[in-house]
Design a protein around this motif. Structure first.
Motif, PDB file in Angstrom:
ATOM      1  N   ARG A 154      -3.469  -2.162  18.119  1.00  0.00           N
ATOM      2  CA  ARG A 154      -2.975  -2.009  16.751  1.00  0.00           C
ATOM      3  C   ARG A 154      -3.991  -2.522  15.729  1.00  0.00           C
ATOM      4  NH1 ARG A 154       2.088  -3.952  18.910  1.00  0.00           N
ATOM      5  NH2 ARG A 154       1.838  -5.915  17.772  1.00  0.00           N
ATOM      6  N   LEU A 155      -4.663  -3.609  16.062  1.00  0.00           N
ATOM      7  CA  LEU A 155      -5.685  -4.133  15.153  1.00  0.00           C
ATOM      8  C   LEU A 155      -6.851  -3.149  15.001  1.00  0.00           C
ATOM      9  CD1 LEU A 155      -5.789  -7.910  16.129  1.00  0.00           C
ATOM     10  CD2 LEU A 155      -5.373  -7.003  13.827  1.00  0.00           C
ATOM     11  N   LEU A 156      -7.278  -2.550  16.096  1.00  0.00           N
ATOM     12  CA  LEU A 156      -8.352  -1.559  16.017  1.00  0.00           C
ATOM     13  C   LEU A 156      -7.935  -0.367  15.155  1.00  0.00           C
ATOM     14  CD1 LEU A 156      -9.763  -1.535  19.657  1.00  0.00           C
ATOM     15  CD2 LEU A 156     -10.991  -2.213  17.578  1.00  0.00           C
ATOM     16  N   ASP A 157      -6.691   0.058  15.300  1.00  0.00           N
ATOM     17  CA  ASP A 157      -6.197   1.168  14.487  1.00  0.00           C
ATOM     18  C   ASP A 157      -6.223   0.808  13.004  1.00  0.00           C
ATOM     19  OD1 ASP A 157      -5.805   3.089  16.397  1.00  0.00           O
ATOM     20  OD2 ASP A 157      -3.691   2.627  16.722  1.00  0.00           O
ATOM     21  N   VAL A 158      -5.825  -0.424  12.689  1.00  0.00           N
ATOM     22  CA  VAL A 158      -5.784  -0.853  11.291  1.00  0.00           C
ATOM     23  C   VAL A 158      -7.192  -1.007  10.721  1.00  0.00           C
ATOM     24  CG1 VAL A 158      -5.259  -2.837   9.816  1.00  0.00           C
ATOM     25  CG2 VAL A 158      -3.490  -1.874  11.282  1.00  0.00           C
ATOM     26  N   ILE A 159      -8.123  -1.497  11.520  1.00  0.00           N
ATOM     27  CA  ILE A 159      -9.496  -1.689  11.049  1.00  0.00           C
ATOM     28  C   ILE A 159     -10.204  -0.358  10.827  1.00  0.00           C
ATOM     29  CG2 ILE A 159     -11.788  -2.576  11.688  1.00  0.00           C
ATOM     30  CD1 ILE A 159     -10.292  -4.815  13.225  1.00  0.00           C
ATOM     31  N   PHE A 160      -9.925   0.623  11.687  1.00  0.00           N
ATOM     32  CA  PHE A 160     -10.668   1.886  11.622  1.00  0.00           C
ATOM     33  C   PHE A 160      -9.862   3.083  11.103  1.00  0.00           C
ATOM     34  CE2 PHE A 160     -13.123  -0.714  14.492  1.00  0.00           C
ATOM     35  CZ  PHE A 160     -14.417  -0.440  14.113  1.00  0.00           C
ATOM     36  N   ARG A 161      -8.531   2.978  11.122  1.00  0.00           N
ATOM     37  CA  ARG A 161      -7.700   4.111  10.675  1.00  0.00           C
ATOM     38  C   ARG A 161      -6.457   3.588   9.968  1.00  0.00           C
ATOM     39  NH1 ARG A 161     -10.039   4.964  15.373  1.00  0.00           N
ATOM     40  NH2 ARG A 161      -8.498   3.633  16.422  1.00  0.00           N
ATOM     41  N   CYS A 162      -6.658   2.711   9.015  1.00  0.00           N
ATOM     42  CA  CYS A 162      -5.515   2.073   8.348  1.00  0.00           C
ATOM     43  C   CYS A 162      -4.842   3.050   7.378  1.00  0.00           C
ATOM     44  CB  CYS A 162      -5.983   0.836   7.584  1.00  0.00           C
ATOM     45  SG  CYS A 162      -4.644  -0.026   6.732  1.00  0.00           S
ATOM     46  N   PRO A 163      -3.560   3.350   7.581  1.00  0.00           N
ATOM     47  CA  PRO A 163      -2.877   4.252   6.655  1.00  0.00           C
ATOM     48  C   PRO A 163      -2.503   3.522   5.361  1.00  0.00           C
ATOM     49  CG  PRO A 163      -1.370   3.546   8.388  1.00  0.00           C
ATOM     50  CD  PRO A 163      -2.700   2.952   8.714  1.00  0.00           C
ATOM     51  N   LEU A 164      -2.791   4.148   4.225  1.00  0.00           N
ATOM     52  CA  LEU A 164      -2.373   3.613   2.931  1.00  0.00           C
ATOM     53  C   LEU A 164      -1.143   4.395   2.483  1.00  0.00           C
ATOM     54  CD1 LEU A 164      -5.684   3.142   0.874  1.00  0.00           C
ATOM     55  CD2 LEU A 164      -4.376   1.410   2.120  1.00  0.00           C
ATOM     56  N   PRO A 165       0.016   3.755   2.412  1.00  0.00           N
ATOM     57  CA  PRO A 165       1.212   4.469   1.957  1.00  0.00           C
ATOM     58  C   PRO A 165       1.038   4.907   0.496  1.00  0.00           C
ATOM     59  CG  PRO A 165       1.768   2.348   2.962  1.00  0.00           C
ATOM     60  CD  PRO A 165       0.295   2.353   2.745  1.00  0.00           C
ATOM     61  N   TRP A 166       1.489   6.107   0.172  1.00  0.00           N
ATOM     62  CA  TRP A 166       1.395   6.607  -1.199  1.00  0.00           C
ATOM     63  C   TRP A 166       2.675   7.337  -1.562  1.00  0.00           C
ATOM     64  CZ3 TRP A 166       1.846  11.860  -2.119  1.00  0.00           C
ATOM     65  CH2 TRP A 166       1.728  12.690  -0.996  1.00  0.00           C
ATOM     66  N   ASN A 167       2.914   7.471  -2.850  1.00  0.00           N
ATOM     67  CA  ASN A 167       4.109   8.205  -3.279  1.00  0.00           C
ATOM     68  C   ASN A 167       3.841   9.174  -4.433  1.00  0.00           C
ATOM     69  OD1 ASN A 167       3.815   6.030  -5.205  1.00  0.00           O
ATOM     70  ND2 ASN A 167       5.865   6.531  -5.930  1.00  0.00           N
ATOM     71  N   GLY A 168       2.598   9.177  -4.944  1.00  0.00           N
ATOM     72  CA  GLY A 168       2.297  10.085  -6.041  1.00  0.00           C
ATOM     73  C   GLY A 168       0.907   9.840  -6.607  1.00  0.00           C
ATOM     74  N   HIS A 169       0.717  10.204  -7.857  1.00  0.00           N
ATOM     75  CA  HIS A 169      -0.603  10.062  -8.472  1.00  0.00           C
ATOM     76  C   HIS A 169      -0.443   9.869  -9.970  1.00  0.00           C
ATOM     77  CE1 HIS A 169      -0.364  14.229  -9.984  1.00  0.00           C
ATOM     78  NE2 HIS A 169       0.192  14.502  -8.818  1.00  0.00           N
ATOM     79  N   GLU A 170      -1.538   9.516 -10.649  1.00  0.00           N
ATOM     80  CA  GLU A 170      -1.491   9.195 -12.080  1.00  0.00           C
ATOM     81  C   GLU A 170      -1.618  10.423 -12.981  1.00  0.00           C
ATOM     82  OE1 GLU A 170      -0.831   6.360 -13.431  1.00  0.00           O
ATOM     83  OE2 GLU A 170      -1.594   4.705 -12.231  1.00  0.00           O
ATOM     84  N   GLY A 171      -1.840  11.589 -12.389  1.00  0.00           N
ATOM     85  CA  GLY A 171      -1.836  12.823 -13.162  1.00  0.00           C
ATOM     86  C   GLY A 171      -3.016  12.994 -14.099  1.00  0.00           C
ATOM     87  N   TYR A 172      -2.857  13.933 -15.043  1.00  0.00           N
ATOM     88  CA  TYR A 172      -3.943  14.252 -15.972  1.00  0.00           C
ATOM     89  C   TYR A 172      -4.279  13.098 -16.906  1.00  0.00           C
ATOM     90  CZ  TYR A 172      -3.587  19.186 -14.632  1.00  0.00           C
ATOM     91  OH  TYR A 172      -3.609  20.372 -13.939  1.00  0.00           O
ATOM     92  N   ARG A 173      -3.325  12.195 -17.116  1.00  0.00           N
ATOM     93  CA  ARG A 173      -3.556  11.080 -18.037  1.00  0.00           C
ATOM     94  C   ARG A 173      -4.753  10.247 -17.607  1.00  0.00           C
ATOM     95  NH1 ARG A 173      -1.794   5.718 -18.434  1.00  0.00           N
ATOM     96  NH2 ARG A 173      -0.806   5.908 -16.394  1.00  0.00           N
ATOM     97  N   LYS A 174      -4.943  10.110 -16.284  1.00  0.00           N
ATOM     98  CA  LYS A 174      -6.048   9.315 -15.767  1.00  0.00           C
ATOM     99  C   LYS A 174      -7.092  10.155 -15.032  1.00  0.00           C
ATOM    100  CE  LYS A 174      -4.766   4.975 -16.669  1.00  0.00           C
ATOM    101  NZ  LYS A 174      -4.363   4.062 -15.587  1.00  0.00           N
ATOM    102  N   ALA A 175      -6.808  11.437 -14.841  1.00  0.00           N
ATOM    103  CA  ALA A 175      -7.725  12.291 -14.073  1.00  0.00           C
ATOM    104  C   ALA A 175      -9.035  12.484 -14.822  1.00  0.00           C
ATOM    105  CB  ALA A 175      -7.076  13.651 -13.806  1.00  0.00           C
ATOM    106  N   GLU A 176     -10.135  12.430 -14.103  1.00  0.00           N
ATOM    107  CA  GLU A 176     -11.439  12.640 -14.741  1.00  0.00           C
ATOM    108  C   GLU A 176     -11.770  14.126 -14.895  1.00  0.00           C
ATOM    109  OE1 GLU A 176     -14.703  10.274 -13.574  1.00  0.00           O
ATOM    110  OE2 GLU A 176     -13.512   8.466 -13.304  1.00  0.00           O
TER     111      GLU A 176
END
Length: 421
Positions: free
Chosen positions: A337-359
């Motif tokens: 499990r530690l190797l998985d976290v060090i090399f393939r750690c999933p970052l939970p996400w639920n959305g994005h900041e949209g055009y307001r912050k998009a470059e």
């Protein structure tokens, strides 16, 4: 398409109107004027160039030191994209700014970004604007174009509260929808749709990703170099650079460069796209050996070699391994499990900041709709597109300016030149 011209028409300068005084518009107007066109540059804000002025933290990352065309993202033909980029190679663009605009550039150590030696974005904007005026560009700010349509003799632009403008050629350099406070309103896409030009799906790109997961949002302020991969079915993007934890989720150069994969999954109302982090450039075998060591040292002390302590504690929690567990106490499953976290750690996400912050804006006018040699619409002769309104964007680091400069120069020169049958 060629034109049959009278003798007087052959020698009359073309009347070219450029819509939008951002990076692409300023460059297009400059080259149209230098080619002899009677050039009018229309801008809805007072002075234009706002994205130039805020780029690079006010320093303007004007170009990348090196350019890899494979890093651009498009749903259009990559071959067409490369042709458009080759019209003004990076080395020639650099010479233009350094020799023609008298703006010496310097590479920022470790990032591959080129900035003006003065470290002032305003110098970039003012040199382009002043060079255009010197070449004969008529600049009009606070001018909102409501509509663009063809006429028997050319094109007509409807202007809010003013008389319509007739011209021979129109260059749409309106940018996209990103950072609307700079004046980007997506009007170029509106013009294209009204003329029956299909668009590839629009979406915010190079934008922060959001998360409600307290394990990672509690790390706000921490920035670490990582390799980040976003995967969503056939869509995949990978970037090396800093990942920044924020109170709302994630940002930083690496995250922004892969964010379009997450954004498109979110826009399609799917949550199965994965954001995976590799926290070290060392090999998995090296870390497997370390974790198997018969040592009284703790897992936390080992992880602190590659990440700050608060993040190391969070990674232990993500691996479901007590942070004070010593290496010789680790069970086989915990090491896995530690190797998985060090090399393939999933970052939970639920959305994005949209055009307001998009470059930048992803999607837009398909490259198949324009001629690579002129940036002219295949369906509507005399209408040219350049810059962000087209279905291409690149990573951070000057790529999107390079795209804007190249396509705008092509559009400006082509719009100004008359071809005689």
């Amino acid at each position: 398409m060629t034109e049959t011209l009278s003798s007087a028409e052959e020698h009359a300068p073309r009347r070219v109107v450029v819509i939008g005084a951002g990076a692409a518009g300023l460059m297009a107007a400059l080259f149209a004027a230098r080619e002899g066109a009677e050039t009018l540059l229309l801008e809805r804000t007072h002075g234009g160039g706002k994205k130039i002025l805020i780029s690079g933290g006010g320093r303007c990352n004007i170009l990348p030191a090196a350019l890899d065309a494979r890093r651009f993202v498009t749903d259009s033909s990559e071959n067409s994209m490369r042709k458009m980029l080759r019209s003004w190679p990076l080395a020639e663009q650099r010479r233009f700014f350094e020799d023609d605009m008298q703006l010496p550039l310097v590479e920022e150590e470790g990032t591959g970004k080129l900035f003006p030696v003065t470290q002032r974005a305003r110098d970039v904007y003012e040199r382009l604007r002043d060079a255009g005026v010197q070449a004969g560009v008529d600049f009009r700010g606070n001018t909102f174009v409501e509509d663009v349509h063809p006429t028997r003799d050319g094109w007509q632009l409807q202007i809010a509260g003013e008389a319509a403008i007739d011209c021979d050629r129109v260059i749409v350099a309106t940018g996209g929808c990103s950072i609307p406070k700079t004046g980007s309103d997506g009007s170029g896409f509106t013009f294209a749709r009204a003329l029956g030009i299909p668009l590839h799906t629009l979406y915010p790109a190079l934008t922060p990703v959001t998360s409600h997961n307290p394990l990672f949002t509690s790390l706000a302020g921490i920035a670490v170099p990582v390799t980040l991969t976003a995967v969503d079915g056939a869509r995949r993007a990978e970037a090396r650079g800093n990942l920044l934890f924020t109170h709302r989720g994630y940002s930083g150069p690496a995250l922004l460069d892969v964010s379009h994969v997450i954004v498109r999954a979110a826009e399609e109302q799917r949550q199965d796209a994965r954001l995976l982090v590799r926290w070290t450039e060392e090999t998995e075998e090296q870390w497997r050996t370390r974790l198997q060591a018969s040592s009284s040292g703790s897992v936390l002390s080992l992880l602190r070699r590659i990440v700050p302590e608060r993040l190391a504690v969070a990674l232990c929690a993500a691996a479901d391994v007590p942070s004070d567990r010593t290496l010789h106490q680790l069970r086989r499953e915990e090491r896995r499990r530690l190797l998985d976290v060090i090399f393939r750690c999933p970052l939970p996400w639920n959305g994005h900041e949209g055009y307001r912050k998009a470059e930048v804006t992803g999607g837009g006018v398909p490259l198949s709709e324009v001629r690579p040699a002129t940036m002219e619409s295949r369906a509507h002769p005399g209408l040219h597109f350049c810059g962000e309104v087209l279905d291409v964007f690149g990573p951070i680091g000057g790529y999107n300016f390079s795209w804007a400069w190249a396509t705008a120069r092509t559009a400006g020169m082509a719009a100004a030149r008359r071809s005689v049958a």
